[in-house]
Scaffold this motif. Structure first.
Motif, PDB file in Angstrom:
ATOM      1  N   VAL A 115       0.869  -1.170   0.000  1.00 45.88           N
ATOM      2  CA  VAL A 115       0.000   0.000   0.000  1.00 45.88           C
ATOM      3  C   VAL A 115       0.911   1.226   0.000  1.00 45.88           C
ATOM      4  N   GLU A 116       0.544   2.221  -0.803  1.00 42.54           N
ATOM      5  CA  GLU A 116       1.336   3.454  -0.861  1.00 42.54           C
ATOM      6  C   GLU A 116       1.440   4.064   0.543  1.00 42.54           C
ATOM      7  N   PRO A 117       2.640   4.531   0.921  1.00 42.41           N
ATOM      8  CA  PRO A 117       2.836   5.091   2.265  1.00 42.41           C
ATOM      9  C   PRO A 117       1.836   6.192   2.635  1.00 42.41           C
ATOM     10  N   GLU A 118       1.518   7.091   1.710  1.00 42.94           N
ATOM     11  CA  GLU A 118       0.578   8.171   2.036  1.00 42.94           C
ATOM     12  C   GLU A 118      -0.808   7.621   2.357  1.00 42.94           C
ATOM     13  N   ALA A 119      -1.216   6.593   1.625  1.00 37.19           N
ATOM     14  CA  ALA A 119      -2.520   5.978   1.888  1.00 37.19           C
ATOM     15  C   ALA A 119      -2.523   5.339   3.282  1.00 37.19           C
ATOM     16  N   LEU A 120      -1.396   4.731   3.656  1.00 33.30           N
ATOM     17  CA  LEU A 120      -1.289   4.120   4.985  1.00 33.30           C
ATOM     18  C   LEU A 120      -1.363   5.173   6.079  1.00 33.30           C
ATOM     19  N   VAL A 121      -0.678   6.293   5.876  1.00 34.01           N
ATOM     20  CA  VAL A 121      -0.708   7.366   6.876  1.00 34.01           C
ATOM     21  C   VAL A 121      -2.150   7.825   7.079  1.00 34.01           C
ATOM     22  N   GLN A 122      -2.879   8.029   5.986  1.00 34.53           N
ATOM     23  CA  GLN A 122      -4.267   8.491   6.097  1.00 34.53           C
ATOM     24  C   GLN A 122      -5.149   7.430   6.774  1.00 34.53           C
ATOM     25  N   ARG A 123      -4.935   6.158   6.439  1.00 31.31           N
ATOM     26  CA  ARG A 123      -5.695   5.071   7.087  1.00 31.31           C
ATOM     27  C   ARG A 123      -5.462   5.079   8.590  1.00 31.31           C
ATOM     28  N   LEU A 124      -4.191   5.181   8.979  1.00 36.77           N
ATOM     29  CA  LEU A 124      -3.858   5.109  10.405  1.00 36.77           C
ATOM     30  C   LEU A 124      -4.336   6.340  11.164  1.00 36.77           C
ATOM     31  N   LEU A 125      -4.286   7.506  10.526  1.00 39.78           N
ATOM     32  CA  LEU A 125      -4.799   8.716  11.175  1.00 39.78           C
ATOM     33  C   LEU A 125      -6.307   8.592  11.389  1.00 39.78           C
ATOM     34  N   THR A 171      -4.519  -1.955  -1.932  1.00 39.40           N
ATOM     35  CA  THR A 171      -5.449  -0.836  -2.001  1.00 39.40           C
ATOM     36  C   THR A 171      -6.766  -1.325  -2.598  1.00 39.40           C
ATOM     37  N   GLY A 172      -7.858  -0.879  -2.015  1.00 43.87           N
ATOM     38  CA  GLY A 172      -9.185  -1.279  -2.465  1.00 43.87           C
ATOM     39  C   GLY A 172      -9.990  -1.741  -1.274  1.00 43.87           C
ATOM     40  N   THR A 173     -11.148  -2.321  -1.540  1.00 36.97           N
ATOM     41  CA  THR A 173     -11.970  -2.817  -0.439  1.00 36.97           C
ATOM     42  C   THR A 173     -11.312  -4.064   0.138  1.00 36.97           C
ATOM     43  N   VAL A 174     -11.721  -4.430   1.331  1.00 32.51           N
ATOM     44  CA  VAL A 174     -11.205  -5.645   1.968  1.00 32.51           C
ATOM     45  C   VAL A 174     -11.431  -6.837   1.046  1.00 32.51           C
ATOM     46  N   GLU A 175     -12.613  -6.899   0.439  1.00 29.22           N
ATOM     47  CA  GLU A 175     -12.951  -8.019  -0.449  1.00 29.22           C
ATOM     48  C   GLU A 175     -12.082  -8.025  -1.700  1.00 29.22           C
ATOM     49  N   GLU A 176     -11.839  -6.844  -2.288  1.00 29.33           N
ATOM     50  CA  GLU A 176     -11.000  -6.771  -3.494  1.00 29.33           C
ATOM     51  C   GLU A 176      -9.580  -7.248  -3.202  1.00 29.33           C
TER      52      GLU A 176
END
Length: 191
Positions: A115-125, A171-176
């Protein structure tokens, strides 16, 4: 099936580990869960681990390796396992390789969720806000990402050289993500 799952904080390892273990009928083994269980139950190991963690230190390789070896020796692991959170160092990688080869076994695949680092930062925030985790601020999260990347790169390289690495776009839904992971692992195992 003998599997590992790896991914940066927030990549969805825990969620996907459960699904992968269920698909192959093996126990999902999280070293974090083992530590928390022992700490909560005040076992001798739990007391030792709690003192280490309370001092702000990482649990040493030899302690973690002892825990994992004991868990892998349990009967429910005879048909295989999925490790989540182990190995985290090259020492642990070599320990696991040696442990398995001593039993005439080897890993079938190492799943790496990307997962792209920026996407991870936003998820964790977002997760920190929902769960009220004040310790998960942006600086702390970014530091955890750096530590993960630095510690994990040699492990991924090792498994890639052994032709065990299965990289899954996370990246995507849990199911994807789950569907992509199942397809890639199935293809790796059938090859």
């Amino acid at each position: 099936m003998k599997l590992l799952i790896m991914g940066a904080p927030g990549a969805g390892k825990g969620t996907q580990a459960t699904a992968l273990a269920e698909r192959y009928g093996v126990p999902a083994i999280s070293t974090g869960d083992i530590f928390r269980y022992n700490i909560a139950n005040k076992t001798p190991l739990g007391v030792k681990v709690k003192a280490i963690i309370d001092a702000g230190e990482y649990v040493p390789d030899d302690v973690t390796e002892e825990i994992v070896a004991a868990r892998l020796a349990e009967p429910d692991c005879d048909a295989g396992f999925l490790l989540d959170g182990f190995p985290r160092t090259m020492h642990q990688v070599h320990f696991l390789d040696t442990y398995l080869s001593g039993r005439g076994e080897q890993l079938d695949a190492v799943v790496s969720l990307l997962v792209e680092p920026e996407a991870l930062v936003q998820r964790l925030l977002a997760r920190a806000e929902i769960e009220g985790r004040a310790d998960d601020n942006e600086d702390t999260i970014r530091r955890r990402m750096e530590v993960y990347a630095g510690q994990t790169a040699p492990l991924l390289f090792h498994y890639e050289n052994k032709r065990l690495l299965v990289e899954v776009e996370g990246t995507g839904t849990v199911e994807e993500v789950r569907q992509r992971m199942f397809e890639l692992v199935d293809a790796r195992v059938e090859a």
